[in-house]
Design a protein around this motif. Structure first.
Motif, PDB file in Angstrom:
ATOM      1  N   ALA A  71      27.430  22.122   7.875  1.00  0.00           N
ATOM      2  CA  ALA A  71      26.253  22.862   7.406  1.00  0.00           C
ATOM      3  C   ALA A  71      25.739  22.272   6.094  1.00  0.00           C
ATOM      4  O   ALA A  71      24.526  22.079   5.918  1.00  0.00           O
ATOM      5  CB  ALA A  71      26.607  24.343   7.220  1.00  0.00           C
ATOM      6  N   LEU A 101      27.242  25.939  13.052  1.00  0.00           N
ATOM      7  CA  LEU A 101      26.790  25.992  11.652  1.00  0.00           C
ATOM      8  C   LEU A 101      25.814  24.863  11.301  1.00  0.00           C
ATOM      9  O   LEU A 101      24.956  25.035  10.436  1.00  0.00           O
ATOM     10  CB  LEU A 101      28.004  25.966  10.713  1.00  0.00           C
ATOM     11  N   GLU A 137      22.560  28.341  17.997  1.00  0.00           N
ATOM     12  CA  GLU A 137      22.637  28.905  16.640  1.00  0.00           C
ATOM     13  C   GLU A 137      24.049  29.372  16.252  1.00  0.00           C
ATOM     14  O   GLU A 137      24.283  29.755  15.112  1.00  0.00           O
ATOM     15  CB  GLU A 137      21.601  30.034  16.434  1.00  0.00           C
ATOM     16  N   LEU A 149      17.641  27.355   9.194  1.00  0.00           N
ATOM     17  CA  LEU A 149      17.370  28.096   7.960  1.00  0.00           C
ATOM     18  C   LEU A 149      16.222  27.440   7.177  1.00  0.00           C
ATOM     19  O   LEU A 149      15.270  28.096   6.758  1.00  0.00           O
ATOM     20  CB  LEU A 149      18.656  28.130   7.124  1.00  0.00           C
ATOM     21  N   SER A 185      24.742  31.720   2.366  1.00  0.00           N
ATOM     22  CA  SER A 185      24.419  32.669   3.453  1.00  0.00           C
ATOM     23  C   SER A 185      24.991  32.180   4.792  1.00  0.00           C
ATOM     24  O   SER A 185      25.095  32.941   5.746  1.00  0.00           O
ATOM     25  CB  SER A 185      22.908  32.881   3.562  1.00  0.00           C
ATOM     26  N   LEU A 186      25.364  30.906   4.859  1.00  0.00           N
ATOM     27  CA  LEU A 186      25.955  30.359   6.093  1.00  0.00           C
ATOM     28  C   LEU A 186      27.479  30.448   6.078  1.00  0.00           C
ATOM     29  O   LEU A 186      28.128  30.495   7.123  1.00  0.00           O
ATOM     30  CB  LEU A 186      25.536  28.897   6.272  1.00  0.00           C
ATOM     31  N   ARG A 189      21.190  28.745  -0.796  1.00  0.00           N
ATOM     32  CA  ARG A 189      20.909  28.964   0.629  1.00  0.00           C
ATOM     33  C   ARG A 189      22.192  28.809   1.452  1.00  0.00           C
ATOM     34  O   ARG A 189      22.428  29.544   2.404  1.00  0.00           O
ATOM     35  CB  ARG A 189      19.828  27.996   1.108  1.00  0.00           C
ATOM     36  N   GLY A 190      23.026  27.854   1.046  1.00  0.00           N
ATOM     37  CA  GLY A 190      24.261  27.544   1.786  1.00  0.00           C
ATOM     38  C   GLY A 190      25.212  28.722   1.894  1.00  0.00           C
ATOM     39  O   GLY A 190      25.839  28.927   2.936  1.00  0.00           O
ATOM     40  N   SER A 209      31.658  24.367   7.694  1.00  0.00           N
ATOM     41  CA  SER A 209      30.925  24.514   6.426  1.00  0.00           C
ATOM     42  C   SER A 209      30.432  23.161   5.930  1.00  0.00           C
ATOM     43  O   SER A 209      29.327  23.039   5.394  1.00  0.00           O
ATOM     44  CB  SER A 209      31.839  25.118   5.351  1.00  0.00           C
ATOM     45  N   ARG A 222      22.516  26.084  12.541  1.00  0.00           N
ATOM     46  CA  ARG A 222      22.021  27.193  11.722  1.00  0.00           C
ATOM     47  C   ARG A 222      21.472  26.700  10.367  1.00  0.00           C
ATOM     48  O   ARG A 222      20.510  27.244   9.832  1.00  0.00           O
ATOM     49  CB  ARG A 222      23.133  28.216  11.499  1.00  0.00           C
ATOM     50  N   ALA A 223      22.096  25.646   9.844  1.00  0.00           N
ATOM     51  CA  ALA A 223      21.635  25.085   8.563  1.00  0.00           C
ATOM     52  C   ALA A 223      20.231  24.501   8.727  1.00  0.00           C
ATOM     53  O   ALA A 223      19.355  24.714   7.881  1.00  0.00           O
ATOM     54  CB  ALA A 223      22.615  24.006   8.095  1.00  0.00           C
ATOM     55  N   VAL A 268      30.364  26.790   1.937  1.00  0.00           N
ATOM     56  CA  VAL A 268      29.257  25.815   2.063  1.00  0.00           C
ATOM     57  C   VAL A 268      28.806  25.266   0.696  1.00  0.00           C
ATOM     58  O   VAL A 268      28.645  24.048   0.553  1.00  0.00           O
ATOM     59  CB  VAL A 268      28.086  26.396   2.889  1.00  0.00           C
TER      60      VAL A 268
END
Ligand SMILES: C[C@@](CO)(OP(=O)(O)O)[C@H](O)COP(=O)(O)OP(=O)(O)OC[C@H]1O[C@@H](n2ccc(N)nc2=O)[C@H](O)[C@@H]1O
Ligand SMILES: Nc1ncnc2c1ncn2[C@@H]1O[C@H](COP(=O)(O)OP(=O)(O)O)[C@@H](O)[C@H]1O
Length: 291
Positions: free
Chosen positions: A107, A68, A65, A75, A133-134, A130-131, A104, A71-72, A138
């Motif tokens: 992600a 990135l 995690e 999510l 938050s990463l 949503r992006g 980025s 993590r994407a 993003v």
């Protein structure tokens, strides 16, 4: 769709201004972003076993995690309760921790891919929400092309495309932490703000020379203080005929804009010969937005 192949493209900042600092430590920026044709390749494959499995050609990158791309996927899997699994193969070419938004962009590509493969029905705007938050870059990496980015980088206004030119990228063998560069900026007086409006006017007039003339990045001074090699690379690029040369993002990658591919290649050769940077790429701007 069980399988998808994606390109995650890198970016440069033609202009980067910082307007202020928020209570949470993030900065309000005004940046002109440009996608370049240097990319990581990503393959996504659905698997029967649940969970995410990531592999990459760079041994030093995390595959959990902390990556990135992982993590994407996580999510959207959590939000939509996806029961199947996903295998992600990440072939990195964009220099890492370099000011080119490689992570980025990975992600962004995975968010885009998950939406397609699992028919999640999210609009581009919903993916961008949503992006962010990463990572602040993003949403831009989802949109791509020539864009004015404001807020922390997530408020995007499409701009006329950057005129065709050759972009020389040179990444010296140092890694820069974006967080540290922004933090160091806080103890600096910003003596000169770049002419972001001048860049926008240049783009509207399809005038490569005036875009190049207005380029500026307030983070450059901070990173150059620690790594003077950045200035040396800029000087070589200009001497070899670049219309202008500047550091991208928080650095340390330096890019030069050229109207002649031969000059760009010669500058790359010089930079390697002088051992200022080992990673050099001659590429172009990429103006196609993601649909
Ligand atoms: C400087 C820029 C310019 O395009 O790019 P890079 O050099 O990273 O490529 C961006 O602003 C980087 O965006 P990104 O790398 O996505 O940022 P994040 O992961 O969200 O944040 C990393 C750290 O940078 C700082 N940060 C980031 C964005 C922003 N507007 N203000 C900040 O102060 C924060 O300290 C944060 O903890
Ligand atoms: N998919 C990824 N690609 C590159 N770096 C990643 C990735 N996932 C996490 N990282 C971490 O994020 C940090 C910033 O990487 P990167 O996105 O390449 O740089 P920058 O923010 O300067 O554009 C790296 O130090 C790396 O450990």
């Amino acid at each position: 769709m069980d399988k998808l192949e994606l390109k995650a493209l890198g970016k440069i900042n033609l202009g980067l201004d910082v307007l202020g600092k928020r209570e949470n430590g993030y900065h309000d920026v005004r940046m002109v972003m440009q996608t370049v044709y240097l990319y990581d390749q990503i393959w996504m494959v659905k698997t029967k076993e649940p969970g995410i499995r990531l592999s990459t050609n760079l041994f030093y990158l995390p595959v959990n995690e902390n990556n990135l791309a992982y993590r994407a996927a996580e999510l959207l899997m959590k939000e939509f309760g996806i029961q199947e699994g996903i295998k992600i193969i990440l072939d990195k070419h964009i220099p890492v921790a370099a000011g080119m938004a490689g992570g980025s962009s990975n992600a962004a590509a995975v968010l885009f891919g998950m939406n397609r493969m699992f028919s999640l029905g999210l609009s581009q705007k919903e993916l961008m929400e949503r992006g962010v938050s990463l990572g602040a870059d993003v949403p831009y990496c989802i949109m791509r092309g020539t864009v004015l980015a404001e807020g922390i980088g997530e408020k995007l206004t499409p701009l006329p495309p950057m005129p065709r030119c050759f972009v020389l990228l040179a990444k010296p063998s140092i890694s820069v932490s974006t967080k540290m560069v922004y933090e160091k900026l806080d103890s600096h007086e910003i003596a000169k703000h770049p002419d972001i409006d001048g860049i926008i006017e240049g783009l509207k007039g399809r005038d490569l020379l005036s875009v190049a003339a207005c380029m500026g990045n307030v983070l450059e001074k901070v990173t150059v203080e620690a790594y003077p090699v950045i200035n040396e690379i800029k000087e070589v690029m200009k001497k070899q005929g670049a219309l202008n040369a500047m550091m991208s993002g928080s650095g340390p990658t330096v890019f030069g804009l050229f109207d002649d591919k031969k000059k760009a290649k010669k500058a790359a050769f010089k930079i390697r010969e002088m051992q200022l940077a080992r990673q050099t790429y001659v590429t172009g701007v990429h103006n196609t937005r993601r649909r």
